[in-house]
Design an enzyme around this catalytic site. Sequence first.
Site, PDB file in Angstrom:
ATOM      1  N   HIS A   1     -82.840 -38.177  22.536  1.00  0.00           N
ATOM      2  CA  HIS A   1     -83.113 -39.380  23.341  1.00  0.00           C
ATOM      3  C   HIS A   1     -84.576 -39.460  23.770  1.00  0.00           C
ATOM      4  CE1 HIS A   1     -78.949 -40.794  24.025  1.00  0.00           C
ATOM      5  NE2 HIS A   1     -78.631 -39.514  23.943  1.00  0.00           N
TER       6      HIS A   1
ATOM      7  N   HIS B   1     -73.001 -32.548  18.916  1.00  0.00           N
ATOM      8  CA  HIS B   1     -71.860 -32.637  19.834  1.00  0.00           C
ATOM      9  C   HIS B   1     -71.122 -33.947  19.624  1.00  0.00           C
ATOM     10  CE1 HIS B   1     -74.936 -34.819  22.095  1.00  0.00           C
ATOM     11  NE2 HIS B   1     -74.036 -35.231  22.982  1.00  0.00           N
TER      12      HIS B   1
ATOM     13  N   ASP C   1     -72.501 -41.655  20.651  1.00  0.00           N
ATOM     14  CA  ASP C   1     -73.855 -42.040  20.229  1.00  0.00           C
ATOM     15  C   ASP C   1     -74.479 -41.008  19.278  1.00  0.00           C
ATOM     16  OD1 ASP C   1     -74.023 -40.385  22.646  1.00  0.00           O
ATOM     17  OD2 ASP C   1     -76.158 -40.830  22.697  1.00  0.00           O
ATOM     18  N   HIS C   2     -73.721 -39.952  18.975  1.00  0.00           N
ATOM     19  CA  HIS C   2     -74.195 -38.936  18.029  1.00  0.00           C
ATOM     20  C   HIS C   2     -73.350 -38.865  16.760  1.00  0.00           C
ATOM     21  CE1 HIS C   2     -76.990 -37.085  21.027  1.00  0.00           C
ATOM     22  NE2 HIS C   2     -76.220 -37.827  21.793  1.00  0.00           N
TER      23      HIS C   2
ATOM     24  N   HIS D   1     -70.246 -36.671  21.340  1.00  0.00           N
ATOM     25  CA  HIS D   1     -70.411 -37.989  21.969  1.00  0.00           C
ATOM     26  C   HIS D   1     -70.651 -39.075  20.919  1.00  0.00           C
ATOM     27  CE1 HIS D   1     -71.491 -36.149  26.140  1.00  0.00           C
ATOM     28  NE2 HIS D   1     -70.194 -36.303  25.967  1.00  0.00           N
TER      29      HIS D   1
ATOM     30  N   ASP E   1     -78.520 -33.225  23.031  1.00  0.00           N
ATOM     31  CA  ASP E   1     -78.630 -33.650  24.428  1.00  0.00           C
ATOM     32  C   ASP E   1     -78.678 -32.450  25.375  1.00  0.00           C
ATOM     33  OD1 ASP E   1     -78.531 -36.243  23.535  1.00  0.00           O
ATOM     34  OD2 ASP E   1     -76.600 -36.735  24.453  1.00  0.00           O
TER      35      ASP E   1
ATOM     36  N   HIS F   1     -73.917 -29.617  28.490  1.00  0.00           N
ATOM     37  CA  HIS F   1     -73.768 -31.072  28.374  1.00  0.00           C
ATOM     38  C   HIS F   1     -72.335 -31.374  27.915  1.00  0.00           C
ATOM     39  CE1 HIS F   1     -74.888 -35.238  27.530  1.00  0.00           C
ATOM     40  NE2 HIS F   1     -74.466 -35.091  26.292  1.00  0.00           N
TER      41      HIS F   1
HETATM   42 FE    FE Z   1     -76.583 -38.718  23.651  1.00  0.00          FE
HETATM   43 ZN    ZN Z   2     -74.378 -36.612  24.655  1.00  0.00          ZN
END
Ligand code: FE
Ligand code: ZN
Length: 257
Positions: free
Chosen positions: A168, A53, A57-58, A55, A130, A108
């Site tokens: 995570h 996805h 942090d990905h 985001h 996530d 999410h």
């Molecule tokens: Fe994340």
């Molecule tokens: Zn995420």
Amino acid sequence: MFQISPIPAFHDNYFWLIESDTETWVVDPGDATPVIKALQDRGKKLSGILITHHHSDHIGGVKELHYPGLQVIGPKKDRFELVNDAVSDGDIRQVCGAQFKVIEVPGHTLNHIAFFSTPSGQAPVLFSGDTLFAAGCGRLFEGTPKQMFHSLNRLLALPDNTQVYCAHEYTEANLRFALSVEPGNQDIVQRVREVSGLRAQGIPSVPTNIKIEKATNPFLRTTSAEITSNIKAKLESTGTPDQTEIFAQLRKMKDIF
Ligand code: FE
Ligand code: ZN
């Protein structure tokens, strides 16, 4: 055959490295630096990137890791920059000699996908991003509780021995919440002990598997009589609450836990 190992990053992210004799892939590289280091340590070159996805942090490392010709597989509906192989539900791609199937799991984010494989001679593998966490699930940033509950149920239907690689390390906090809504569940009590032992030694608590999640993840346990009776006072409906409503209430409670 392939091997999967974590690249810990940021505060609590895992980027997953998938390695066979001939290929090396990374899942959700939110930062290029630790990935480059992991590749250098192994003397490997990146074959491709999987993205669950959008985001940061990905995907934060994709631009730097990307070079012409590198395959970047990501959700079709997101269509963000650098995804050059956009996939949707049911699509299959070859990664490290194995077939990975795309499962759309909105909740999410609306366009979140997971990657599932049943490699020969190995337990099934799921990269859940996530969506499904060890003892928890992702926050609902874009989707509805109904969408997320449906997505989780699709993952729940995978074989019990499916190894679940989530993005995570949230397991200890997730288990504290799990215990608060189902204190009589001895599987959770035992898992708390196991996970705190691992974490005290700096060992990741993931992968988990579907069987463990069925036994201890409150978001997959909406049929538990103990959970239902513990949150009943918070539910709007007075009759028998439906599963989605219980899920929605659990997610709401976890948001402020
Ligand atoms: Fe994340
Ligand atoms: Zn995420």
